[in-house]
Design a protein around this motif. Structure first.
Motif, PDB file in Angstrom:
ATOM      1  N   ARG A   1       0.819  -1.212   0.000  1.00 45.92           N
ATOM      2  CA  ARG A   1       0.000   0.000   0.000  1.00 45.92           C
ATOM      3  C   ARG A   1       0.852   1.261   0.000  1.00 45.92           C
ATOM      4  NH1 ARG A   1      -3.782   3.012  -1.355  1.00 45.92           N
ATOM      5  NH2 ARG A   1      -4.945   4.157   0.179  1.00 45.92           N
TER       6      ARG A   1
ATOM      7  N   ASP B   1       2.965  10.984  -1.708  1.00 47.84           N
ATOM      8  CA  ASP B   1       1.600  10.566  -1.440  1.00 47.84           C
ATOM      9  C   ASP B   1       1.142   9.627  -2.554  1.00 47.84           C
ATOM     10  OD1 ASP B   1      -0.966  10.393  -0.441  1.00 47.84           O
ATOM     11  OD2 ASP B   1      -1.628  12.222  -1.438  1.00 47.84           O
TER      12      ASP B   1
ATOM     13  N   ASP C   1      -1.902   8.408  -3.243  1.00 44.26           N
ATOM     14  CA  ASP C   1      -3.141   8.802  -3.912  1.00 44.26           C
ATOM     15  C   ASP C   1      -2.897   9.869  -4.972  1.00 44.26           C
ATOM     16  OD1 ASP C   1      -4.574   7.026  -2.397  1.00 44.26           O
ATOM     17  OD2 ASP C   1      -5.166   8.501  -0.898  1.00 44.26           O
ATOM     18  N   THR C   2      -2.032  10.812  -4.684  1.00 34.79           N
ATOM     19  CA  THR C   2      -1.724  11.874  -5.651  1.00 34.79           C
ATOM     20  C   THR C   2      -1.081  11.294  -6.898  1.00 34.79           C
ATOM     21  OG1 THR C   2      -1.410  13.429  -3.841  1.00 34.79           O
ATOM     22  CG2 THR C   2      -0.517  14.057  -5.984  1.00 34.79           C
TER      23      THR C   2
ATOM     24  N   LYS D   1      -3.764   9.380  -8.936  1.00 36.49           N
ATOM     25  CA  LYS D   1      -4.685  10.321  -9.581  1.00 36.49           C
ATOM     26  C   LYS D   1      -4.028  10.992 -10.782  1.00 36.49           C
ATOM     27  CE  LYS D   1      -7.377  11.364  -5.469  1.00 36.49           C
ATOM     28  NZ  LYS D   1      -7.651  12.347  -4.419  1.00 36.49           N
TER      29      LYS D   1
END
Length: 140
Positions: free
Chosen positions: A66, A77, A79-80, A83
């Motif tokens: 993860r 990060d 998630d960044t 995205k």
């Protein structure tokens, strides 16, 4: 208008659609014809961020965890990065090519009611049909 003239105008219209600069562009080399996709970047920072996000996601996929375990990437990060890569993939989708295809199909199918049908060609076809109707009426 003669059908040969109408077919010539249709061919010119199709060539204009194909020559527009959207979508994949042809590039000929000595041996092959390649298709080139362009990805827009605002500046060098945007370019570096997108390439870095691609590499980070690749590292994550290889790692299978993860979080990033590399010391160099530990402050990033997740998630960044994901995205940013997804946004870039969406930008790479061939929307321009699909729009060109839709316009080509409307011309080939003579779908004059379609909103993508070229107006000039539509007027020529309507005028041609009126001339045919008048000729049929005179013949009666």
């Amino acid at each position: 208008m003669k059908s040969n003239d109408l077919n010539r105008i249709k061919l010119e219209t199709l060539q204009d659609i194909g020559a527009s600069k959207g979508g994949l562009q042809k590039e000929k080399t000595n041996r092959h014809t390649l298709r080139i996709a362009n990805i827009p970047f605002d500046d060098h920072t945007s370019y570096l961020l997108k390439v870095t996000a691609l590499l980070e996601v690749c590292v994550l996929a290889l790692d299978g965890q993860r979080d990033f375990h590399s010391k160099m990437l530990s402050h990033h990060d997740l998630d960044t990065s994901v995205k940013m890569v997804l946004e870039m993939v969406i930008e790479m989708m061939p929307h321009d090519d699909m729009f060109k295809l839709k316009k080509i199909l409307t011309v080939l199918e003579e779908d004059t009611d379609n909103r993508y049908y070229p107006e000039k060609l539509k007027e020529l076809i309507i005028n041609s049909n009126h001339e045919k109707e008048k000729a049929i009426e005179k013949a009666k």
